[in-house]
Design a protein around this motif. Structure first.
Motif, PDB file in Angstrom:
ATOM      1  N   PRO A   7       0.803  -1.241   0.000  1.00 27.06           N
ATOM      2  CA  PRO A   7       0.000   0.000   0.000  1.00 27.06           C
ATOM      3  C   PRO A   7       0.828   1.280   0.000  1.00 27.06           C
ATOM      4  N   ARG A  30       0.323   1.603  -7.885  1.00 27.81           N
ATOM      5  CA  ARG A  30      -1.027   2.155  -7.816  1.00 27.81           C
ATOM      6  C   ARG A  30      -1.930   1.566  -8.900  1.00 27.81           C
ATOM      7  N   ARG A  46      -3.049  -1.928  -7.867  1.00 28.84           N
ATOM      8  CA  ARG A  46      -4.015  -1.889  -6.764  1.00 28.84           C
ATOM      9  C   ARG A  46      -5.363  -1.336  -7.229  1.00 28.84           C
ATOM     10  N   THR A  47      -5.352  -0.442  -8.206  1.00 27.11           N
ATOM     11  CA  THR A  47      -6.612   0.046  -8.767  1.00 27.11           C
ATOM     12  C   THR A  47      -7.365  -1.076  -9.459  1.00 27.11           C
ATOM     13  N   LEU A  64      -8.999  -3.171  -6.788  1.00 27.74           N
ATOM     14  CA  LEU A  64     -10.190  -2.567  -6.206  1.00 27.74           C
ATOM     15  C   LEU A  64     -11.388  -2.639  -7.152  1.00 27.74           C
ATOM     16  N   ARG A  65     -11.149  -2.486  -8.445  1.00 27.00           N
ATOM     17  CA  ARG A  65     -12.258  -2.453  -9.395  1.00 27.00           C
ATOM     18  C   ARG A  65     -12.681  -3.831  -9.873  1.00 27.00           C
ATOM     19  N   GLN A  67      -9.022  -9.159  -6.556  1.00 23.92           N
ATOM     20  CA  GLN A  67      -7.624  -9.519  -6.324  1.00 23.92           C
ATOM     21  C   GLN A  67      -7.114 -10.506  -7.362  1.00 23.92           C
TER      22      GLN A  67
END
Length: 501
Positions: free
Chosen positions: A99, A105, A108-109, A112-113, A116
């Motif tokens: 994180p 980034r 990780r985006t 989130l969308r 995993q």
């Protein structure tokens, strides 16, 4: 925690041998990319724009599309750094999913969308591509290693067939870039289109054609950064093993006078030229910029024949077909033209360069002891004069000089409008002082009544005025309105704006 202290702690954790990731061989630049992201915008070039369907104009991408492209480039760069450092896909996942790592980034985006598992699959695909790329590249640790790579690339160029007029022209362009790379000391070098066209002895239109149809698709040449301003484009000579030098099928001729081969009759079972060649590209590099080898003169075919004969004297026509990648009929025609100019001679079935063929280029041949007494070769300028191409290189350079001067003048005009403002500190506050603009006039031109004095006649100019800020303005009849007329026009414009749906 201060930002600098936080960054130092992250770097120590990332680079320390006892760190969980184990990537203590990661260079500092790669660590900064993982921790801080692309601060300099190195990987943003081209992410927020794309070529339109016409292949010429640029179309802006949406913010989300541009950010995704930018993030993917950062992710791919990090994957290449990890693969080069001997890491694994699990260690790459740890770096990207942490994180506190700005370089992850984009990954990780995705998590989130889309979840995993989708993000992990994406990392595995990027890792596979990065591993394949690293496996086919060589890390250059010194200037000596760079010259070894360039020498290997030169050998590969000289033994690769370049059939067809487009292939031979591509060889001239590639040899010009190799000259630039040798001066730069490595595969990465800078060159503009005009500079390359002058070096190769071709036009810019032909240069762009071979870039897009042969060299770039074939993996020989990559443009890392487009040129801007007074800086040429940044190029990379690929020294990998991509043996693609053919023209794409879409660009081949659709109409032919020949019938297709019949497999039952065993027609056209092998190509006319061999799969390997043998030329001296150094000779080609010295000759290709001369007027005698322009398109309507001796041309690229003569360059290939001369380069092949310089690499190995006394070859038959059949051998020249293989070593020069020129068809048999074209080889016969070219040899006859060179013989007419006193550049080659034949003894029986073998052809060779005359001892004085390459005079004027610093290339000397040993005198033949076969007793052949050929007439001295004609001067190269005389050869170009006979074919009507004398002075074409000088005219091309003059045209390029005019284009460069016009372009630099345009840049200077833009720079005058983009001059930075001066910041003064007064009483603890910063005061912004605008830079002088081109439309400001000297105080000697100011008339007491606000008119502008003509610097030649000294009389007031009729339509020009000096504004309150000292700048020059043109007063037209439309500006001669009273205050009431201006107020009414303002009210009407405001009403129209507010009533617009």
């Amino acid at each position: 925690m201060p930002h600098s202290t936080h960054q130092t702690n992250l770097q120590q954790r990332l680079l320390h041998p006892s760190s969980p990731s184990g990537l203590y061989h990661l260079p500092p630049a790669a660590a900064d990319l993982v921790l801080l992201g692309d601060l300099t915008g190195r990987y943003a070039t081209g992410s927020y724009s794309r070529l339109a369907s016409d292949g010429r104009t640029l179309v802006l991408r949406g913010d989300r599309q541009g950010a995704a492209e930018h993030g993917h480039r950062i992710t791919a760069a990090i994957a290449c750094h990890v693969a080069r450092a001997g890491g694994s896909v699990d260690q790459l996942m740890q770096l990207l999913m942490h994180p506190e790592h700005e370089g992850g980034r984009h990954t990780r985006t995705i998590a989130l969308r889309s979840g995993q598992s989708r993000a992990l699959d994406y990392i595995r695909r990027v890792w596979a591509s990065a591993s394949a790329t690293i496996g086919t590249t060589v890390t250059l640790g010194s200037r000596h290693e760079a010259f070894e790579v360039l020498a290997a690339l030169r050998d590969r160029i000289e033994t690769t067939p370049w059939p067809g007029e487009r292939g031979r022209t591509a060889l001239r362009v590639l040899r010009a870039h190799l000259n630039f790379a040798e001066v730069a000391g490595g595969p990465v070098h800078h060159a503009s289109e005009r500079q390359t066209a002058e070096e190769a002895g071709i036009s810019r239109t032909t240069l762009r054609a071979v870039y897009e149809t042969v060299l770039k698709p074939g993996g020989w040449l990559r443009r890392l950064r487009a040129g801007h301003g007074r800086k040429g484009s940044t190029w990379y000579l690929d020294h990998g093993t991509v043996p693609s030098h053919r023209v794409p099928a879409l660009l081949s001729r659709l109409w032919t006078t020949q019938f297709p081969p019949d497999p039952a009759l065993e027609e056209w079972t092998t190509p006319e030229t061999a799969t390997t060649a043998d030329i001296d590209s150094t000779v080609l590099a010295r000759l290709m910029g001369h007027d005698a080898f322009a398109h309507h003169s001796l041309g690229s075919t003569a360059l290939m024949i001369i380069s092949a004969l310089h690499a190995r004297q006394a070859q038959t026509v059949g051998e020249l077909v293989d070593t020069s990648s020129v068809s048999r009929a074209t080889t016969y025609r070219t040899l006859q033209r060179l013989a007419d100019h006193g550049l080659v001679h034949h003894t029986g079935e073998t052809w060779a360069l005359t001892p004085r063929a390459l005079e004027g280029f610093g290339i000397h041949l040993p005198d033949s002891d076969t007793g052949h007494t050929a007439a001295p070769a004609q001067g190269w300028d005389e050869v170009a004069e006979q074919h009507g191409t004398r002075g074409i290189a000088a005219r091309r350079k003059a045209l390029h000089a005019i284009e460069r001067a016009a372009y630099r003048e345009a840049l200077d005009r833009l720079a005058e409008h983009r001059s930075g403002a001066v910041v003064l500190v007064r009483d603890g506050r910063q005061v912004l002082v605008p830079a002088p603009r081109p439309d400001e006039i000297p105080s000697a031109w100011h008339a007491p009544d606000g008119h502008v004095l003509d610097p030649v006649t000294g009389l007031p100019a009729a339509d020009w005025r000096v504004a309150t800020d000292g700048r020059l303005i043109l007063v037209t009849p439309a500006d001669q309105r009273t205050y009431d007329e201006l107020a009414a026009a303002h009210t009407q414009a405001l009403s129209e704006w507010e009533s617009t749906p």
